[in-house]
Design an enzyme around this catalytic site. Structure first.
Site, PDB file in Angstrom:
ATOM      1  N   SER A 283       0.889  -1.200  -0.113  1.00  0.00           N
ATOM      2  CA  SER A 283      -0.151  -0.121   0.097  1.00  0.00           C
ATOM      3  C   SER A 283       0.771   1.440   0.036  1.00  0.00           C
ATOM      4  CB  SER A 283      -0.767   0.133   1.041  1.00  0.00           C
ATOM      5  OG  SER A 283      -2.139  -0.866   0.804  1.00  0.00           O
TER       6      SER A 283
ATOM      7  N   LYS B  28       0.209   3.650  -2.786  1.00  0.00           N
ATOM      8  CA  LYS B  28      -0.925   4.776  -2.455  1.00  0.00           C
ATOM      9  C   LYS B  28      -0.368   6.084  -2.536  1.00  0.00           C
ATOM     10  CE  LYS B  28      -4.607   1.931  -0.658  1.00  0.00           C
ATOM     11  NZ  LYS B  28      -4.131   0.643  -0.395  1.00  0.00           N
TER      12      LYS B  28
ATOM     13  N   SER C 109      -6.059   3.333   4.352  1.00  0.00           N
ATOM     14  CA  SER C 109      -5.543   2.436   3.266  1.00  0.00           C
ATOM     15  C   SER C 109      -6.516   1.531   2.676  1.00  0.00           C
ATOM     16  CB  SER C 109      -4.323   1.530   3.930  1.00  0.00           C
ATOM     17  OG  SER C 109      -3.484   1.175   2.825  1.00  0.00           O
TER      18      SER C 109
END
Length: 446
Positions: free
Chosen positions: A65, A68, A129
């Site tokens: 993640s 991101k 997230s």
């Protein structure tokens, strides 16, 4: 009202960590003692781009993640460009809904046929997230996640990321997306970033859009009748189960975890006006990614101080001048016209010197500048060189670093008038003739 599954799960994880981990030592950690339990790691001074520590920083690994961060950057850019606003609304596609419904991948459970603002979606992505909100933002900005992935890779090139590959907006492995993996990628693809690339990306977000930290620093937030929690345990969660991970000054940035990536974290903290960026990749556990980050931050804050090593007007010894042709003076003083500030380890202030490089295009065949020369005129570059025994990790990249500075002329040198130039030419002619004759006679007796 839905049950707060994320909060419950977070508390269970936190409680388990209390039983399996120890409080991070507050003792300072020094370079020779740094033993970072991660496959790859880096510590960077955010303002200058100076790398203070690195462990295999150029290995391309799955970032999970932490991907991101790029999605966040493109959202801020789209807002800045006027393509969207924080009040722009969108609804949730079947693909985003399916991913968001999966609690095993940070899914918070979005609702279809409901308007969500960009601000709401971004907060869920940056704080919790959430993957569904990330996909919804990608689709809103680019029309589809496939087109958004193209934007991600183009921005990676523009930012000068040395090792990277973006195949989706979330950081999930493509195989977990079923048939929804973006066009132009394969079902077995995964995103790739090196620690260095992740740090460059983080520095770009922090420096270009510092307001992003106002959101990444939020420990928890109400979203759609539910409390979402931040997976960054180094924030002040006001929880006894997480207080051992709290680190003063931390205000971001992004955790990451998949089975393939292990536990990763791109962190940032600011103290007394100094901001550091850290990346740890493929650590063995949730607690380790924060403990190892704390080690890096302790080292950066305790051992380094940004100092003015060379003040404006400084001239390197034995390199104070450059010869000048056709001028009223035969040389010009050179140096720096602004102070040079560098993060320096305690006790190593004297272990630096400057290296000059004069622009070859400014020099004639005899290695001289051609008059006239104006004061403060840039004639080359200056590089700060470290003379110590410890490893110098250099700067994070050419795009981010301040490794090179301007070498300037410090005085005016006017061009000689025609009469003086003529006399100089005559003088040079006789000097050359005499030197030639002397060498000829010398050769007869050698």
């Amino acid at each position: 009202m839905r049950k707060p599954m994320n909060k419950l799960f977070l508390l269970v994880v936190a409680a388990a960590l209390v039983l399996t981990s120890f409080v991070t030592s507050s003792m300072p950690v020094y370079a020779e003692e740094l033993d970072i339990d991660a496959e790859s790691a880096i510590l960077v001074d955010a303002e200058t781009g100076k790398v203070l520590y690195a462990k295999d920083p150029d290995a391309a690994l799955p970032p999970a993640s932490m991907t991101k961060i790029m999605t966040e950057y493109l959202v801020w850019e789209a807002v800045e460009n006027g393509d969207i606003s924080w009040d722009t609304t969108t609804q949730i596609s079947d693909y985003a809904y399916e991913v968001s419904s999966n609690i095993d991948s940070s899914g918070i459970g979005l609702t279809q046929q409901q308007d969500y603002t960009v601000e709401e979606l971004y907060a869920a992505m940056a704080i919790n997230s959430d993957n569904g909100t990330t996909i919804a933002l990608a689709e809103l900005i680019a029309g589809s996640e496939s087109e958004f992935v193209e934007m991600m890779n183009e921005k990676g090139e523009e930012l000068g990321l040395p090792e990277f590959k973006f195949v989706n907006s979330t950081g999930l492995d493509n195989e977990s997306l079923g048939d929804n993996y973006p066009e132009g990628t394969s079902p077995n693809d995964t995103n790739l970033l090196s620690a260095r690339s992740s740090a460059i990306l983080a520095a770009a977000l922090v420096n270009d859009y510092p307001e992003a930290l106002e959101i990444s620093s939020i420990p928890n937030k109400e979203f759609d009748d539910e409390t979402i929690e931040n997976w960054n345990f180094m924030l002040d969660h006001d929880s006894v189960n997480l207080e051992q991970y709290y680190y003063e000054g931390v205000d971001g940035l992004k955790t990451g975890h998949t089975e393939l990536a292990g536990y990763a974290f791109t962190g940032t903290a600011e103290r007394d006006g100094k901001r550091l960026i850290t990346v740890v990749m493929k650590t063995p556990s949730i607690e380790k990614r924060f403990e190892e980050t704390a080690k890096l931050l302790d080292y950066g804050f305790d051992e380094f101080e940004t100092q003015e090593l060379f003040p404006a007007g400084y001239q390197e010894e034995d390199e104070e001048t450059v010869p000048v042709a056709r001028g009223k003076e035969k040389e010009v003083n050179v140096g720096i016209n602004e102070g040079i500030h560098v993060p320096v380890k305690s006790g190593e202030e004297e272990l630096y010197h400057l290296e000059y490089t004069v622009d070859e295009e400014r020099l004639n065949d005899d290695g001289e500048l051609e008059a006239p020369v104006e004061a403060d005129e840039v004639i080359g570059t200056v590089t700060v060189v470290y003379d110590g025994e410890e490893e110098d990790f250099g700067y994070i990249s050419d795009e981010v670093s301040e490794e090179s500075y301007d070498l300037v002329a410090m005085d005016d040198v006017e061009q000689s008038n025609w009469f003086m130039l003529t006399l100089q030419s005559i003088g040079d002619f006789f000097v050359n003739m005499f030197q030639g004759a002397f060498n000829w006679v010398k050769g007869l007796f050698s």
